[in-house]
Design a protein around this motif. Structure first.
Motif, PDB file in Angstrom:
ATOM      1  N   ASP A  39       5.298   6.646  -2.231  1.00 30.34           N
ATOM      2  CA  ASP A  39       5.318   7.039  -0.813  1.00 30.34           C
ATOM      3  C   ASP A  39       4.099   7.893  -0.456  1.00 30.34           C
ATOM      4  OD1 ASP A  39       7.758   5.763  -0.763  1.00 30.34           O
ATOM      5  OD2 ASP A  39       8.910   7.600  -0.982  1.00 30.34           O
ATOM      6  N   VAL A  40       3.736   8.791  -1.371  1.00 26.78           N
ATOM      7  CA  VAL A  40       2.586   9.680  -1.133  1.00 26.78           C
ATOM      8  C   VAL A  40       1.308   8.858  -0.964  1.00 26.78           C
ATOM      9  CG1 VAL A  40       1.137  11.493  -2.122  1.00 26.78           C
ATOM     10  CG2 VAL A  40       3.627  11.625  -2.358  1.00 26.78           C
ATOM     11  N   HIS A  41       1.116   7.889  -1.837  1.00 25.55           N
ATOM     12  CA  HIS A  41      -0.113   7.079  -1.774  1.00 25.55           C
ATOM     13  C   HIS A  41      -0.087   6.103  -0.604  1.00 25.55           C
ATOM     14  CE1 HIS A  41      -2.125   8.551  -5.374  1.00 25.55           C
ATOM     15  NE2 HIS A  41      -0.942   8.607  -5.943  1.00 25.55           N
ATOM     16  N   ILE A  42       1.097   5.659  -0.218  1.00 21.30           N
ATOM     17  CA  ILE A  42       1.214   4.826   0.984  1.00 21.30           C
ATOM     18  C   ILE A  42       0.767   5.630   2.210  1.00 21.30           C
ATOM     19  CG2 ILE A  42       2.870   3.785   2.587  1.00 21.30           C
ATOM     20  CD1 ILE A  42       2.444   1.927   0.311  1.00 21.30           C
ATOM     21  N   LEU A  43       1.210   6.881   2.285  1.00 26.27           N
ATOM     22  CA  LEU A  43       0.812   7.751   3.402  1.00 26.27           C
ATOM     23  C   LEU A  43      -0.696   7.966   3.417  1.00 26.27           C
ATOM     24  CD1 LEU A  43       3.652  10.442   3.349  1.00 26.27           C
ATOM     25  CD2 LEU A  43       3.218   8.758   5.148  1.00 26.27           C
ATOM     26  N   ARG A  44      -1.276   8.181   2.243  1.00 30.53           N
ATOM     27  CA  ARG A  44      -2.728   8.378   2.159  1.00 30.53           C
ATOM     28  C   ARG A  44      -3.475   7.123   2.595  1.00 30.53           C
ATOM     29  NH1 ARG A  44      -3.225  11.346  -3.774  1.00 30.53           N
ATOM     30  NH2 ARG A  44      -2.282  13.349  -3.173  1.00 30.53           N
ATOM     31  N   LEU A  45      -2.980   5.980   2.171  1.00 31.58           N
ATOM     32  CA  LEU A  45      -3.617   4.716   2.550  1.00 31.58           C
ATOM     33  C   LEU A  45      -3.543   4.508   4.057  1.00 31.58           C
ATOM     34  CD1 LEU A  45      -4.964   2.046   1.787  1.00 31.58           C
ATOM     35  CD2 LEU A  45      -2.680   1.107   1.313  1.00 31.58           C
ATOM     36  N   ARG A  46      -2.383   4.770   4.626  1.00 28.30           N
ATOM     37  CA  ARG A  46      -2.233   4.627   6.080  1.00 28.30           C
ATOM     38  C   ARG A  46      -3.162   5.574   6.831  1.00 28.30           C
ATOM     39  NH1 ARG A  46       4.361   4.359   6.063  1.00 28.30           N
ATOM     40  NH2 ARG A  46       4.598   2.089   6.058  1.00 28.30           N
ATOM     41  N   LYS A  47      -3.342   6.766   6.295  1.00 24.06           N
ATOM     42  CA  LYS A  47      -4.207   7.751   6.943  1.00 24.06           C
ATOM     43  C   LYS A  47      -5.651   7.254   7.002  1.00 24.06           C
ATOM     44  CE  LYS A  47      -5.378  12.679   6.882  1.00 24.06           C
ATOM     45  NZ  LYS A  47      -5.166  13.976   6.194  1.00 24.06           N
ATOM     46  N   VAL A  48      -6.100   6.611   5.900  1.00 19.48           N
ATOM     47  CA  VAL A  48      -7.464   6.074   5.869  1.00 19.48           C
ATOM     48  C   VAL A  48      -7.609   4.894   6.835  1.00 19.48           C
ATOM     49  CG1 VAL A  48      -9.195   4.947   4.416  1.00 19.48           C
ATOM     50  CG2 VAL A  48      -7.857   6.839   3.497  1.00 19.48           C
ATOM     51  N   LEU A  49      -6.581   4.055   6.895  1.00 18.30           N
ATOM     52  CA  LEU A  49      -6.640   2.857   7.733  1.00 18.30           C
ATOM     53  C   LEU A  49      -6.357   3.149   9.204  1.00 18.30           C
ATOM     54  CD1 LEU A  49      -4.656   0.346   5.441  1.00 18.30           C
ATOM     55  CD2 LEU A  49      -7.140   0.558   5.651  1.00 18.30           C
ATOM     56  N   GLY A  50      -5.711   4.291   9.481  1.00 18.11           N
ATOM     57  CA  GLY A  50      -5.237   4.630  10.817  1.00 18.11           C
ATOM     58  C   GLY A  50      -6.270   4.584  11.927  1.00 18.11           C
ATOM     59  N   PRO A  51      -7.458   5.185  11.751  1.00 15.32           N
ATOM     60  CA  PRO A  51      -8.444   5.202  12.833  1.00 15.32           C
ATOM     61  C   PRO A  51      -8.854   3.810  13.318  1.00 15.32           C
ATOM     62  CG  PRO A  51      -9.030   6.800  11.151  1.00 15.32           C
ATOM     63  CD  PRO A  51      -7.902   6.000  10.593  1.00 15.32           C
ATOM     64  N   TYR A  52      -8.638   2.792  12.505  1.00 19.59           N
ATOM     65  CA  TYR A  52      -9.025   1.428  12.881  1.00 19.59           C
ATOM     66  C   TYR A  52      -7.804   0.572  13.237  1.00 19.59           C
ATOM     67  CZ  TYR A  52     -13.376   3.007  10.862  1.00 19.59           C
ATOM     68  OH  TYR A  52     -14.507   3.724  10.587  1.00 19.59           O
ATOM     69  N   GLY A  53      -6.620   1.186  13.220  1.00 17.20           N
ATOM     70  CA  GLY A  53      -5.406   0.486  13.611  1.00 17.20           C
ATOM     71  C   GLY A  53      -4.785  -0.377  12.524  1.00 17.20           C
ATOM     72  N   TYR A  54      -5.352  -0.316  11.312  1.00 20.65           N
ATOM     73  CA  TYR A  54      -4.831  -1.175  10.252  1.00 20.65           C
ATOM     74  C   TYR A  54      -3.674  -0.542   9.482  1.00 20.65           C
ATOM     75  CZ  TYR A  54      -8.793  -4.209  11.145  1.00 20.65           C
ATOM     76  OH  TYR A  54      -9.687  -5.059  11.750  1.00 20.65           O
ATOM     77  N   ASP A  55      -3.334   0.692   9.812  1.00 18.85           N
ATOM     78  CA  ASP A  55      -2.174   1.317   9.166  1.00 18.85           C
ATOM     79  C   ASP A  55      -0.889   0.555   9.498  1.00 18.85           C
ATOM     80  OD1 ASP A  55      -2.729   2.200  11.806  1.00 18.85           O
ATOM     81  OD2 ASP A  55      -1.290   3.828  11.595  1.00 18.85           O
ATOM     82  N   ARG A  56      -0.899  -0.146  10.655  1.00 18.49           N
ATOM     83  CA  ARG A  56       0.288  -0.915  11.058  1.00 18.49           C
ATOM     84  C   ARG A  56       0.570  -2.064  10.097  1.00 18.49           C
ATOM     85  NH1 ARG A  56      -1.662  -5.630  13.157  1.00 18.49           N
ATOM     86  NH2 ARG A  56      -3.842  -5.594  13.831  1.00 18.49           N
ATOM     87  N   MET A  57      -0.447  -2.473   9.303  1.00 15.69           N
ATOM     88  CA  MET A  57      -0.246  -3.573   8.361  1.00 15.69           C
ATOM     89  C   MET A  57       0.554  -3.149   7.132  1.00 15.69           C
ATOM     90  SD  MET A  57      -3.865  -5.619   8.366  1.00 15.69           S
ATOM     91  CE  MET A  57      -4.473  -6.474   9.821  1.00 15.69           C
ATOM     92  N   VAL A  58       0.530  -1.860   6.830  1.00 19.13           N
ATOM     93  CA  VAL A  58       1.291  -1.344   5.683  1.00 19.13           C
ATOM     94  C   VAL A  58       2.666  -0.951   6.218  1.00 19.13           C
ATOM     95  CG1 VAL A  58       1.354   0.302   3.786  1.00 19.13           C
ATOM     96  CG2 VAL A  58      -0.853  -0.519   4.651  1.00 19.13           C
ATOM     97  N   GLN A  59       3.600  -1.859   6.096  1.00 17.72           N
ATOM     98  CA  GLN A  59       4.883  -1.737   6.788  1.00 17.72           C
ATOM     99  C   GLN A  59       6.006  -1.311   5.849  1.00 17.72           C
ATOM    100  OE1 GLN A  59       5.347  -5.640   8.496  1.00 17.72           O
ATOM    101  NE2 GLN A  59       3.516  -5.435   9.784  1.00 17.72           N
ATOM    102  N   THR A  60       6.837  -0.396   6.330  1.00 23.83           N
ATOM    103  CA  THR A  60       8.042   0.006   5.600  1.00 23.83           C
ATOM    104  C   THR A  60       9.168  -0.955   5.956  1.00 23.83           C
ATOM    105  OG1 THR A  60       7.387   2.332   5.684  1.00 23.83           O
ATOM    106  CG2 THR A  60       9.710   1.861   5.237  1.00 23.83           C
ATOM    107  N   VAL A  61       9.810  -1.484   4.933  1.00 23.94           N
ATOM    108  CA  VAL A  61      10.972  -2.353   5.131  1.00 23.94           C
ATOM    109  C   VAL A  61      12.186  -1.544   4.693  1.00 23.94           C
ATOM    110  CG1 VAL A  61      12.083  -4.538   4.549  1.00 23.94           C
ATOM    111  CG2 VAL A  61       9.580  -4.403   4.701  1.00 23.94           C
ATOM    112  N   ARG A  62      12.949  -1.126   5.639  1.00 24.15           N
ATOM    113  CA  ARG A  62      14.041  -0.187   5.398  1.00 24.15           C
ATOM    114  C   ARG A  62      14.995  -0.676   4.300  1.00 24.15           C
ATOM    115  NH1 ARG A  62      15.366   4.036   8.514  1.00 24.15           N
ATOM    116  NH2 ARG A  62      17.445   4.943   8.362  1.00 24.15           N
ATOM    117  N   GLY A  63      15.210   0.182   3.314  1.00 22.71           N
ATOM    118  CA  GLY A  63      16.125  -0.130   2.229  1.00 22.71           C
ATOM    119  C   GLY A  63      15.585  -1.093   1.190  1.00 22.71           C
TER     120      GLY A  63
END
Length: 230
Positions: A197-221
């Motif tokens: 989870d920690v590394h997913i958050l870090r990855l999303r943070k890097v991708l966020g400014p370009y809108g690509y954080d939306r591609m790293v999706q959480t699938v509940r459960g």
């Protein structure tokens, strides 16, 4: 190939001793089990790189155990070589249909066995692909270890890079934390699942400014999925 961990499941002590000695001389690490119950305990402790499995075992046979290993998600991709005195074509076909990677017919030479093991390990662990990956305007080049988003180079840690490379190589599929630990960190990494989870958050943070954080999706459960679809 030295240092690979081999699980030998064989009920005859003399054969176990001979095989363990030969593989040890070849630089392979061997753990021994005399039946399926002991093998399962060793598998739970640590997943090997390959299972060397006798066909005729007391209780559960080797071929039934091979089928079980191929059904379980945790052991599905585990390479299996069957040791057997059965040389009939029907037996070989039955074993291959059960998911066995190769056969070694008894009696066999230790040299042949080592060569077969190395061949199966090579097939099971191909070199990582160096081909660039691209989704939309997000590009990852393994050979130069660069990630570009709309032409701008992104700075990220090595774990985030491996995580993104794995995601981009396997889009649209959901992976649990345990599966990501196994595929990105490695089978024998002693890392807690929450680390993912920690590394997913870090990855999303890097991708966020370009809108690509939306591609790293959480699938509940279930876990995480990489998808260009919103």
């Amino acid at each position: 190939m030295s240092g690979n961990d081999i699980l030998l499941v064989e009920d005859e002590p003399a054969i176990r001793e001979m095989v363990s000695f030969a593989l040890g001389r070849a630089g392979l690490q061997v753990r021994e089990a005399e039946d399926v119950t002991e093998a399962q305990s060793l598998l739970a402790d640590k997943l090997p790189d390959l299972v060397l499995l006798d066909w005729m075992l007391p209780g559960v046979t080797g071929i039934d155990f091979a089928r079980r290993l191929k059904r379980e998600e945790y052991t599905r991709e585990l390479p299996i070589i069957m040791l057997t005195a059965r040389s009939d074509e029907d037996d070989k076909v039955g074993g291959l249909e059960a998911g066995v990677d190769d056969y070694v017919i008894k009696p066999f030479s230790p040299r042949e066995l080592v060569a077969r093991i190395r061949a199966v390990l090579r097939r099971a662990r191909p070199e990582p692909a160096d081909e660039p990956l691209s989704v939309d305007e997000l590009q990852l080049d393994p050979s130069s270890h660069r990630v570009l988003a709309r032409g701008s180079q992104l700075e990220m840690g090595p774990t985030e890079f491996r995580l993104l490379q794995f995601f981009m190589s396997h889009p649209e599929r959901v992976y649990s934390r345990e599966q990501l630990l196994d595929r990105v960190w490695g089978r024998n990494a002693y890392v807690e699942e929450r680390t993912v989870d920690v590394h997913i958050l870090r990855l999303r943070k890097v991708l966020g400014p370009y809108g690509y954080d939306r591609m790293v999706q959480t699938v509940r459960g279930a876990g995480y999925r990489f998808s260009a679809k919103v």
